[in-house]
Design a protein around this motif. Structure first.
Motif, mmCIF file in Angstrom:
data_model
loop_
_atom_site.group_PDB
_atom_site.id
_atom_site.type_symbol
_atom_site.label_atom_id
_atom_site.label_comp_id
_atom_site.label_asym_id
_atom_site.label_seq_id
_atom_site.Cartn_x
_atom_site.Cartn_y
_atom_site.Cartn_z
ATOM 1 N N UNK A 132 0.874 -1.179 0.000
ATOM 2 C CA UNK A 132 0.000 0.000 0.000
ATOM 3 C C UNK A 132 0.909 1.226 0.000
ATOM 4 N N UNK A 133 1.402 1.645 -1.153
ATOM 5 C CA UNK A 133 2.384 2.719 -1.176
ATOM 6 C C UNK A 133 1.903 4.050 -0.603
ATOM 7 N N UNK A 134 0.621 4.316 -0.625
ATOM 8 C CA UNK A 134 0.117 5.593 -0.125
ATOM 9 C C UNK A 134 -0.585 5.469 1.215
ATOM 10 N N UNK A 135 -0.418 4.356 1.920
ATOM 11 C CA UNK A 135 -1.100 4.192 3.194
ATOM 12 C C UNK A 135 -2.531 3.731 2.988
ATOM 13 N N UNK A 136 -3.349 3.865 4.008
ATOM 14 C CA UNK A 136 -4.738 3.430 3.931
ATOM 15 C C UNK A 136 -5.556 4.456 3.155
ATOM 16 N N UNK A 137 -6.701 4.002 2.647
ATOM 17 C CA UNK A 137 -7.544 4.895 1.858
ATOM 18 C C UNK A 137 -8.603 5.589 2.712
ATOM 19 N N UNK A 138 -8.551 5.399 4.017
ATOM 20 C CA UNK A 138 -9.521 6.015 4.923
ATOM 21 C C UNK A 138 -8.809 6.390 6.222
ATOM 22 N N UNK A 139 -9.450 7.263 7.005
ATOM 23 C CA UNK A 139 -8.919 7.586 8.328
ATOM 24 C C UNK A 139 -9.249 6.428 9.260
ATOM 25 N N UNK A 140 -8.282 6.010 10.062
ATOM 26 C CA UNK A 140 -8.498 4.871 10.950
ATOM 27 C C UNK A 140 -9.221 5.313 12.211
ATOM 28 N N UNK A 141 -10.355 4.651 12.526
ATOM 29 C CA UNK A 141 -11.117 5.046 13.710
ATOM 30 C C UNK A 141 -10.459 4.558 15.007
ATOM 31 N N UNK A 142 -10.656 5.331 16.073
ATOM 32 C CA UNK A 142 -10.211 4.942 17.410
ATOM 33 C C UNK A 142 -11.466 4.869 18.269
ATOM 34 N N UNK A 143 -11.753 3.665 18.767
ATOM 35 C CA UNK A 143 -12.986 3.427 19.503
ATOM 36 C C UNK A 143 -12.758 3.398 21.004
ATOM 37 N N UNK A 144 -13.775 3.840 21.756
ATOM 38 C CA UNK A 144 -13.687 3.715 23.210
ATOM 39 C C UNK A 144 -13.680 2.237 23.595
ATOM 40 N N UNK A 145 -12.901 1.895 24.595
ATOM 41 C CA UNK A 145 -12.813 0.522 25.076
ATOM 42 C C UNK A 145 -12.605 0.562 26.588
ATOM 43 N N UNK A 172 -9.267 -4.545 26.838
ATOM 44 C CA UNK A 172 -7.861 -4.495 26.418
ATOM 45 C C UNK A 172 -7.102 -5.722 26.900
ATOM 46 N N UNK A 173 -7.411 -6.171 28.121
ATOM 47 C CA UNK A 173 -6.724 -7.348 28.656
ATOM 48 C C UNK A 173 -7.093 -8.614 27.881
ATOM 49 N N UNK A 174 -8.204 -8.586 27.171
ATOM 50 C CA UNK A 174 -8.630 -9.708 26.336
ATOM 51 C C UNK A 174 -8.314 -9.457 24.864
ATOM 52 N N UNK A 175 -7.382 -8.533 24.604
ATOM 53 C CA UNK A 175 -6.942 -8.179 23.242
ATOM 54 C C UNK A 175 -8.064 -7.606 22.386
ATOM 55 N N UNK A 176 -8.996 -6.914 23.027
ATOM 56 C CA UNK A 176 -10.061 -6.251 22.285
ATOM 57 C C UNK A 176 -9.942 -4.755 22.524
ATOM 58 N N UNK A 177 -8.861 -4.193 21.964
ATOM 59 C CA UNK A 177 -8.621 -2.760 22.113
ATOM 60 C C UNK A 177 -9.364 -2.004 21.014
ATOM 61 N N UNK A 178 -9.165 -0.702 20.968
ATOM 62 C CA UNK A 178 -9.843 0.125 19.974
ATOM 63 C C UNK A 178 -9.536 -0.284 18.541
ATOM 64 N N UNK A 179 -8.314 -0.757 18.300
ATOM 65 C CA UNK A 179 -7.927 -1.185 16.952
ATOM 66 C C UNK A 179 -8.670 -2.459 16.550
ATOM 67 N N UNK A 180 -8.820 -3.402 17.485
ATOM 68 C CA UNK A 180 -9.543 -4.645 17.205
ATOM 69 C C UNK A 180 -11.025 -4.367 16.973
ATOM 70 N N UNK A 181 -11.584 -3.423 17.737
ATOM 71 C CA UNK A 181 -12.980 -3.044 17.515
ATOM 72 C C UNK A 181 -13.116 -2.451 16.113
ATOM 73 N N UNK A 182 -12.118 -1.696 15.680
ATOM 74 C CA UNK A 182 -12.110 -1.152 14.317
ATOM 75 C C UNK A 182 -12.121 -2.249 13.262
ATOM 76 N N UNK A 183 -11.397 -3.337 13.505
ATOM 77 C CA UNK A 183 -11.398 -4.466 12.566
ATOM 78 C C UNK A 183 -12.769 -5.137 12.524
ATOM 79 N N UNK A 184 -13.402 -5.270 13.706
ATOM 80 C CA UNK A 184 -14.763 -5.814 13.739
ATOM 81 C C UNK A 184 -15.709 -4.921 12.933
#
Length: 189
Positions: free
Chosen positions: A119-132, A137-149
Motif C-alpha cells: 500500500x504505497x500511499x497508506x490506507x484509503x480512509x482515516x483509521x477510527x479509534x474506539x472507546x474501550x 484491552x486485557x482480552x486483546x479487544x482494544x480500539x484497533x480490534x474493535x475497528x477491525x470488527x
C-alpha cells in the motif's frame, strides 16, 4: 465481553458504537520529513536491527528502521519479549507513532508496527479509534480490534439493510447522504 463492558448486544449496537477520533494513516512519509514540529508519522522501511538492553524492570527493546532518506530509532519499554518475537530484521515494516526526541534525535516510542503490504500511499480512509475498557484491552479487544470488527461489519452490509429514517424529499432538498453511507463515513471517512 462486548455485552458486559460496552452494552453491545447486536450488530446495530456495534454500528452505533462511534469512534471518538480518527488517526490519519493515509500518507506514508519519509524519515527525512521529520521535524521538531512533527507529531505523529507513518513511515515504511527496513528493520535493520533490534536489541534488548537491561534486565527485568529496566528491560527495553531498541530497533532501527531505515528508508532511502534516513534511519529512526524505535523503542519499547513494555511487552519487550512479545514485540521482539514479532520483529525480523531485513523485513520491511509500516511504522506509525508519536515522534519524540532523545539525545537530540527523533524516535518513536511504542510504535504500531506491521509487515509492509503493498500500500504505497497508506490506507484509503482515516483509521477510527474506539472507546474501550481495561477489561477488553486485557482480552486483546482494544480500539484497533474493535475497528477491525467494524470494518468487517461495514463490508458485509448493503445499503438496503440499513433502513432510512428520513423521507427522500428531505434528503434531496438538504443534500443529505443516505443512512448507509453516513454510517460508513462516520466509521471510515
Amino acid at each position: 465481553m462486548l455485552k458486559k463492558e460496552l452494552n453491545i448486544f447486536t450488530f446495530a449496537d456495534l454500528l452505533e458504537h462511534f469512534p471518538f477520533r480518527h488517526v490519519d494513516k493515509t500518507k506514508v512519509s519519509k524519515i527525512s520529513e521529520i521535524t521538531p514540529d512533527t507529531d505523529y508519522i507513518q513511515i515504511a522501511g527496513i528493520l535493520t536491527d533490534a536489541e534488548v538492553f537491561g534486565e527485568k524492570y529496566t528491560k527495553r527493546l531498541i530497533a532501527h528502521v531505515q528508508d532511502d532518506t534516513g534511519s529512526i530509532e524505535l523503542a519499547w519499554f513494555q511487552g519487550v519479549t512479545w514485540v521482539e518475537k514479532q520483529l525480523n530484521t531485513k523485513y520491511k515494516y509500516l511504522v506509525f507513532g508519536k515522534v519524540s526526541y532523545f539525545n537530540g534525535k527523533p524516535q518513536i516510542v511504542h510504535p504500531e508496527i506491521e509487515l509492509f503490504a503493498q500500500e504505497p500511499e497508506g490506507k484509503s480512509y482515516l483509521e477510527p479509534v474506539y472507546p474501550t475498557t481495561e477489561k477488553l484491552k486485557s482480552r486483546s479487544l482494544n480500539g484497533r480490534q474493535i475497528g477491525k470488527l467494524m470494518l468487517g461489519l461495514i463490508n458485509q452490509l448493503s445499503p438496503r439493510e440499513i433502513v432510512e429514517n428520513l423521507p427522500e424529499s428531505i434528503r434531496k432538498k438538504h443534500h443529505f447522504t443516505d443512512r448507509f453511507n453516513a454510517y460508513k463515513s462516520i466509521h471510515f471517512p
